[in-house]
Design a protein around this motif. Structure first.
Motif, short mmCIF file in Angstrom:
data_model
loop_
_atom_site.label_atom_id
_atom_site.label_comp_id
_atom_site.label_asym_id
_atom_site.label_seq_id
_atom_site.Cartn_x
_atom_site.Cartn_y
_atom_site.Cartn_z
N ALA A 78 -41.67 52.50 20.28
CA ALA A 78 -42.86 51.66 20.27
C ALA A 78 -42.55 50.28 19.71
O ALA A 78 -43.09 49.27 20.19
N ILE A 79 -41.67 50.23 18.71
CA ILE A 79 -41.27 48.94 18.14
C ILE A 79 -40.56 48.10 19.19
O ILE A 79 -40.86 46.91 19.37
N MET A 80 -39.61 48.70 19.90
CA MET A 80 -38.88 47.96 20.94
C MET A 80 -39.84 47.46 22.01
O MET A 80 -39.74 46.30 22.44
N HIS A 81 -40.78 48.29 22.44
CA HIS A 81 -41.74 47.89 23.46
C HIS A 81 -42.57 46.70 22.99
O HIS A 81 -42.80 45.74 23.75
N GLU A 82 -43.00 46.72 21.73
CA GLU A 82 -43.82 45.62 21.19
C GLU A 82 -43.01 44.33 21.11
O GLU A 82 -43.50 43.26 21.47
N ILE A 83 -41.78 44.41 20.64
CA ILE A 83 -40.94 43.22 20.55
C ILE A 83 -40.74 42.60 21.94
O ILE A 83 -40.89 41.38 22.12
N LEU A 84 -40.42 43.46 22.90
CA LEU A 84 -40.14 42.96 24.25
C LEU A 84 -41.38 42.40 24.94
O LEU A 84 -41.25 41.70 25.95
N SER A 85 -42.56 42.66 24.39
CA SER A 85 -43.77 42.11 24.98
C SER A 85 -43.91 40.61 24.73
O SER A 85 -44.70 39.94 25.40
N PHE A 86 -43.11 40.08 23.77
CA PHE A 86 -43.25 38.64 23.50
C PHE A 86 -41.93 37.91 23.31
O PHE A 86 -41.90 36.68 23.30
N ILE A 87 -40.82 38.63 23.17
CA ILE A 87 -39.54 37.95 22.99
C ILE A 87 -38.43 38.82 23.57
O ILE A 87 -38.50 40.05 23.50
N ALA A 88 -37.41 38.18 24.13
CA ALA A 88 -36.28 38.92 24.69
C ALA A 88 -35.35 39.38 23.57
O ALA A 88 -35.11 38.65 22.61
N LEU A 89 -34.85 40.59 23.71
CA LEU A 89 -33.78 41.08 22.86
C LEU A 89 -32.47 40.92 23.61
O LEU A 89 -32.35 41.35 24.76
N GLU A 90 -31.50 40.30 22.96
CA GLU A 90 -30.18 40.14 23.54
C GLU A 90 -29.30 41.33 23.13
O GLU A 90 -29.51 41.94 22.07
N ASP A 91 -28.32 41.66 23.96
CA ASP A 91 -27.39 42.73 23.59
C ASP A 91 -26.76 42.41 22.24
O ASP A 91 -26.26 41.30 22.01
#
Length: 203
Positions: A150-163
């Motif tokens: 759920a944390i990952m989904h929320e983060i990706l809703s507004f900012i990109a995560l880079e490898d």
């Protein structure tokens, strides 16, 4: 740019995303309210440190956290991390409704064990923090208000995560002041199997 160890290699994260107020007992010990929405803030790459310091312009507090590394659309590895906090400054900033970065994102404010790869993340993943042999913190995925997916989904809703980016998922109850000379030992377990350990001595 600073790197962290993953298995036998090293990866350089572009940033660290942190979750605040993710354990009910920790929320209570600081006298905060359970938030309506997920609390997220950033630490830059420059926050990654190797040395546990007891002081940086003011006395520092420790917060042990389960930390996950993002790779190719998922969390692929886990570590135990320490989120170092200028508690007095943070309290002042919160009282004024101001951002926390001055109290949370300074140089050396994020320490990590080695990251070890994981195939799955479930509620049996546990962190423990010992100081001078006494257990001070115990937390698990099962105790979180917001689970890693759920944390990952929320983060990706507004900012990109880079490898290679790191997500720190919040701290359980038992935070406190760092005292110079104290020996900190953190570890991550999965169903009583120790995945990784890390020791720091505060200076």
């Amino acid at each position: 740019m600073k790197s962290v160890k993953v298995d036998e290699g090293y990866i350089t994260p572009s940033k660290i995303i942190c979750v605040g107020r993710n354990y009910v007992e920790h929320i209570s010990e600081l006298g905060n309210e359970i938030p309506d929405n997920m609390v997220l803030f950033n630490k830059p790459n420059a926050a990654i440190g190797q040395q546990l310091r007891a002081y940086h312009q003011e006395t520092l507090h420790y917060e042990a956290e389960l930390c996950f590394m993002y790779q190719q659309g998922q969390f692929c590895a886990v570590a135990i991390g320490l989120d170092l906090t200028k508690r007095a400054l943070q309290s002042q900033l919160k009282a004024k409704g101001l951002p926390w970065e001055r109290a949370k994102a300074f140089n050396g404010s994020a320490l990590f064990s080695d990251f070890v790869t994981l195939e799955t993340i479930d509620e049996h993943l546990v962190l423990e923090l010992f100081i001078n042999g006494d257990r001070r913190q115990l937390g698990s995925v099962a105790m979180m208000l917001h689970r890693p997916q759920a944390i990952m989904h929320e983060i990706l809703s507004f900012i990109a995560l880079e490898d290679g980016d790191i997500v720190m998922t919040g701290t359980p109850a038992g935070v406190g002041e760092i005292v110079a000379g104290d020996i900190f030992e953190g570890r991550v377990l999965n169903q009583d199997k120790v995945l990784v350990t890390q020791q720091w001595q505060a200076i």
